[in-house]
Design a protein around this motif. Structure first.
Motif, PDB file in Angstrom:
ATOM      1  N   GLY A  50       6.969  15.879   0.981  1.00 40.13           N
ATOM      2  CA  GLY A  50       7.530  14.605   0.512  1.00 40.13           C
ATOM      3  C   GLY A  50       6.593  13.422   0.700  1.00 40.13           C
ATOM      4  N   PHE A  51       5.495  13.593   1.447  1.00 42.47           N
ATOM      5  CA  PHE A  51       4.538  12.496   1.648  1.00 42.47           C
ATOM      6  C   PHE A  51       3.545  12.458   0.484  1.00 42.47           C
ATOM      7  N   VAL A  52       3.111  11.255   0.129  1.00 40.15           N
ATOM      8  CA  VAL A  52       2.091  11.086  -0.910  1.00 40.15           C
ATOM      9  C   VAL A  52       0.730  11.181  -0.217  1.00 40.15           C
ATOM     10  N   VAL A  53      -0.042  12.202  -0.572  1.00 39.09           N
ATOM     11  CA  VAL A  53      -1.298  12.464   0.149  1.00 39.09           C
ATOM     12  C   VAL A  53      -2.468  12.392  -0.828  1.00 39.09           C
ATOM     13  N   ASP A  54      -3.289  11.362  -0.659  1.00 43.30           N
ATOM     14  CA  ASP A  54      -4.505  11.253  -1.468  1.00 43.30           C
ATOM     15  C   ASP A  54      -5.583  12.166  -0.901  1.00 43.30           C
ATOM     16  N   ARG A  55      -6.482  12.604  -1.768  1.00 40.10           N
ATOM     17  CA  ARG A  55      -7.580  13.482  -1.326  1.00 40.10           C
ATOM     18  C   ARG A  55      -8.655  12.611  -0.667  1.00 40.10           C
ATOM     19  N   GLY A  56      -8.412  12.296   0.631  1.00 38.46           N
ATOM     20  CA  GLY A  56      -9.274  11.358   1.365  1.00 38.46           C
ATOM     21  C   GLY A  56      -8.701   9.957   1.254  1.00 38.46           C
ATOM     22  N   PHE A  57      -8.954   9.146   2.278  1.00 43.15           N
ATOM     23  CA  PHE A  57      -8.419   7.774   2.289  1.00 43.15           C
ATOM     24  C   PHE A  57      -9.240   6.910   1.355  1.00 43.15           C
ATOM     25  N   GLN A  58      -8.612   6.388   0.317  1.00 40.76           N
ATOM     26  CA  GLN A  58      -9.274   5.389  -0.503  1.00 40.76           C
ATOM     27  C   GLN A  58      -8.274   4.391  -1.019  1.00 40.76           C
ATOM     28  N   VAL A  59      -8.793   3.242  -1.430  1.00 38.29           N
ATOM     29  CA  VAL A  59      -7.930   2.119  -1.803  1.00 38.29           C
ATOM     30  C   VAL A  59      -8.413   1.515  -3.109  1.00 38.29           C
ATOM     31  N   LEU A  60      -7.528   0.762  -3.743  1.00 36.25           N
ATOM     32  CA  LEU A  60      -7.898   0.022  -4.953  1.00 36.25           C
ATOM     33  C   LEU A  60      -8.113  -1.435  -4.555  1.00 36.25           C
ATOM     34  N   ASN A  61      -9.272  -1.955  -4.907  1.00 34.95           N
ATOM     35  CA  ASN A  61      -9.627  -3.330  -4.556  1.00 34.95           C
ATOM     36  C   ASN A  61      -9.500  -4.202  -5.806  1.00 34.95           C
ATOM     37  N   THR A  62      -8.588  -5.159  -5.765  1.00 35.31           N
ATOM     38  CA  THR A  62      -8.370  -5.982  -6.965  1.00 35.31           C
ATOM     39  C   THR A  62      -9.502  -6.995  -7.168  1.00 35.31           C
ATOM     40  N   GLY A  63     -10.405  -7.076  -6.206  1.00 32.37           N
ATOM     41  CA  GLY A  63     -11.565  -7.960  -6.367  1.00 32.37           C
ATOM     42  C   GLY A  63     -12.634  -7.339  -7.249  1.00 32.37           C
ATOM     43  N   TYR A  64     -12.494  -6.066  -7.581  1.00 28.31           N
ATOM     44  CA  TYR A  64     -13.453  -5.447  -8.503  1.00 28.31           C
ATOM     45  C   TYR A  64     -13.271  -6.064  -9.886  1.00 28.31           C
ATOM     46  N   PRO A  65     -14.358  -6.486 -10.546  1.00 29.07           N
ATOM     47  CA  PRO A  65     -14.189  -7.048 -11.889  1.00 29.07           C
ATOM     48  C   PRO A  65     -13.439  -6.106 -12.831  1.00 29.07           C
ATOM     49  N   ARG A  66     -13.682  -4.817 -12.750  1.00 28.69           N
ATOM     50  CA  ARG A  66     -13.064  -3.892 -13.705  1.00 28.69           C
ATOM     51  C   ARG A  66     -11.589  -3.615 -13.386  1.00 28.69           C
ATOM     52  N   ALA A  67     -11.092  -4.122 -12.254  1.00 29.31           N
ATOM     53  CA  ALA A  67      -9.648  -3.996 -11.981  1.00 29.31           C
ATOM     54  C   ALA A  67      -8.861  -4.691 -13.084  1.00 29.31           C
ATOM     55  N   ALA A  68      -9.522  -5.624 -13.782  1.00 30.56           N
ATOM     56  CA  ALA A  68      -8.860  -6.334 -14.890  1.00 30.56           C
ATOM     57  C   ALA A  68      -8.497  -5.381 -16.025  1.00 30.56           C
ATOM     58  N   ASP A  69      -9.126  -4.206 -16.075  1.00 28.20           N
ATOM     59  CA  ASP A  69      -8.815  -3.232 -17.141  1.00 28.20           C
ATOM     60  C   ASP A  69      -7.503  -2.491 -16.877  1.00 28.20           C
ATOM     61  N   LEU A  70      -6.994  -2.635 -15.644  1.00 27.50           N
ATOM     62  CA  LEU A  70      -5.808  -1.844 -15.275  1.00 27.50           C
ATOM     63  C   LEU A  70      -4.550  -2.690 -15.353  1.00 27.50           C
ATOM     64  N   ASP A  71      -3.422  -2.029 -15.574  1.00 32.72           N
ATOM     65  CA  ASP A  71      -2.134  -2.704 -15.477  1.00 32.72           C
ATOM     66  C   ASP A  71      -1.711  -2.580 -14.011  1.00 32.72           C
ATOM     67  N   LEU A  72      -2.090  -3.583 -13.226  1.00 34.14           N
ATOM     68  CA  LEU A  72      -1.862  -3.489 -11.777  1.00 34.14           C
ATOM     69  C   LEU A  72      -0.366  -3.505 -11.457  1.00 34.14           C
ATOM     70  N   ASP A  73       0.402  -4.253 -12.236  1.00 33.78           N
ATOM     71  CA  ASP A  73       1.855  -4.308 -11.971  1.00 33.78           C
ATOM     72  C   ASP A  73       2.475  -2.915 -12.088  1.00 33.78           C
ATOM     73  N   ALA A  74       2.018  -2.175 -13.129  1.00 36.27           N
ATOM     74  CA  ALA A  74       2.610  -0.854 -13.361  1.00 36.27           C
ATOM     75  C   ALA A  74       2.272   0.110 -12.217  1.00 36.27           C
ATOM     76  N   LEU A  75       1.190  -0.157 -11.486  1.00 35.54           N
ATOM     77  CA  LEU A  75       0.823   0.730 -10.372  1.00 35.54           C
ATOM     78  C   LEU A  75       1.701   0.481  -9.140  1.00 35.54           C
TER      79      LEU A  75
END
Ligand SMILES: Cc1cc2nc3c(=O)[nH]c(=O)nc-3n(C[C@H](O)[C@H](O)[C@H](O)COP(=O)(O)OP(=O)(O)OC[C@H]3O[C@@H](n4cnc5c(N)ncnc54)[C@H](O)[C@@H]3O)c2cc1C
Length: 416
Positions: A50-75
């Motif tokens: 039941g736990f959400v397990v990513d393959r290694g600890f990683q994060v999404l950084n909204t300071g990345y310029p290309r984060a603008a390509d994503l629908d962050l709200d939907a995530l």
């Protein structure tokens, strides 16, 4: 069996998907062949108990310029506080961004991470990286990350208690031999953005991009064995294509395209534990102590409660060299101020090719157009990050469009 497409993209990581979605949006007939079973490549998530397990600890950084390509709200991102917890002689100290948490200014100012001069150096380094024009950062003298931090006035205590473990968790190396230019770009994104976890795990980032492709355009479980100008060979047959984009991990790209070199891969081992509840009030990363094998340990469910099915705390703890769970359990418990017996081991994963090294001289924007209709993209063409993968995919899409749609006005191409 033989098939045809205007463009075949090999690999459905963020680079391949960024390229493919831009090409599809420009009206190109594009197919993506992926050896694995999911979209997102190194961003992979599974459910365990039941736990959400990513393959290694990683994060999404909204300071990345290309984060603008994503629908962050939907995530439906859940957020970490900006900063970290530093443990010294058993006591936990919060080092946070005073712009976000003014109430913690005094705690941060008195945290044992060096003299007032060290803290002023940290603030000045952050201001410079965060707010200087990128061109100026890239024109600065290049050295190793450690040399740059020392030149910025960071002393031994701040280096060993804060910068080294913090950066080791991001760069996946603790000699701080990475290029100072990459450090500047990375630090800039930390200063300008926030870091978060999608409600459904990091794989959701890739799945969001893949969902922008028309049905039937992504072919999972299709390993590519060889590429040549105009053709791609899989176990199921051959694809003919006007352009072939190799968007695999660096090692595979080097095998498929003899002119491409792969930088040394960085690896990381992450142990997942469950605690009955979180020992913390704020979602902050706990840094490993000097001499400890842990580079960091973090209660993921403090930032993203949906990682836990029932309010128990999900903890991810990372080491650079492969470790067994029993070798780090006591260190994990000490990091969070709990008893080792409170920790339930969920799983451990080692990712050997987590990201390519970015040593000086940093080769930003390596060529993506190899000629003869062959292209290459991936984090190894830009920076070893989500940003680098997506930026290289965007760059490659522009290069392919220049070749296949030479009459498209450059302004329209730029919008891809
Ligand atoms: C544990 C870990 C932690 C990380 N932490 C962060 C972080 O916090 N922030 C950050 O920005 N970055 C982080 N990264 C790095 C980031 O995930 C990568 O830089 C990025 O995802 C790379 O994307 P890519 O598209 O270039 O490559 P990949 O994601 O590797 O995609 C390549 C794709 O090609 C496929 N493929 C390979 N060979 C073939 C073949 N022969 N035929 C068909 N398909 C093939 C693969 O299956 C894969 O799907 C981390 C990575 C890991 C693993």
């Amino acid at each position: 069996m033989s098939s045809g497409a205007e463009v075949v993209v090999v690999g459905a990581g963020l680079a391949g998907l960024s390229a493919a979605t831009r090409l599809a949006a420009a009206g190109v007939d594009v197919h993506v062949l992926e050896s694995g079973g999911h979209a997102g490549g190194r961003l992979a998530t599974e459910r365990i108990d039941g736990f959400v397990v990513d393959r290694g600890f990683q994060v999404l950084n909204t300071g990345y310029p290309r984060a603008a390509d994503l629908d962050l709200d939907a995530l439906e991102l859940g957020w970490f506080e900006r900063g970290a917890i530093v443990r010294v002689d058993g006591t936990a100290h919060r080092v946070v961004d005073p712009r976000r948490r003014p109430a913690d200014v005094i705690g941060t100012a008195t945290a044992p991470i060096g003299s007032a001069r060290d803290k002023a150096a940290l603030a000045a380094f952050s201001l410079r990286a965060g707010y200087s024009p990128v061109g100026r950062l890239l024109a600065a003298r290049e050295r190793t990350a450690e040399q740059a931090l020392r030149a910025a006035g960071v002393g031994d205590t701040a280096l060993e208690r804060f910068f080294r473990p913090f950066l080791a968790g991001v760069l996946l190396e603790d000699d701080l031999e990475t290029s100072s230019r990459y450090l500047d770009l990375l630090w800039r994104s930390f200063v300008r953005g926030s870091i978060g976890l999608p409600a459904e795990g990091m794989q959701a980032v890739g799945e969001q991009l893949a969902a922008r492709l028309a049905p039937g355009r992504l072919h999972p479980h299709t390993a590519v064995r060889a590429v040549a100008p105009g053709s791609v060979l899989t176990d199921d047959g051959r694809w003919a294509a006007d352009a072939v984009v190799v968007a695999t991990d660096p090692g595979t790209a080097a095998r498929l395209l003899p002119g491409v070199e792969a930088a040394a891969p960085r690896q990381v081992t992450t142990h997942l534990h469950v605690l009955p509840g979180s020992p913390w009030r704020l979602p902050l990363i706990v840094l490993g102590q000097p001499g400890s094998r842990l580079v960091n340990s973090v209660v993921l469910s403090d930032a993203q409660p949906r990682y836990s099915p029932d309010g128990r705390a999900l903890v991810a703890s990372s080491t650079l060299s492969p470790t067994r769970e029993d070798e780090v359990r006591a260190e994990v418990a000490a990091a969070h101020g709990v008893a080792p017996s409170d920790l339930d081991h969920l799983t451990t994963v080692t990712v050997p090719g987590a990201q390519p090294a970015a040593l000086p001289p940093l080769q930003l924007r390596r060529p993506v157009d190899l000629g003869d209709g062959l292209y290459v993209c991936g984090d190894h063409r830009d920076t070893p990050s989500i940003q680098g993968a997506m930026a290289s995919g965007a760059r490659t899409a522009r290069a392919v469009l220049r070749a296949l749609r030479p009459t498209t006005p450059p302004d329209d191409r730029r919008s891809t």
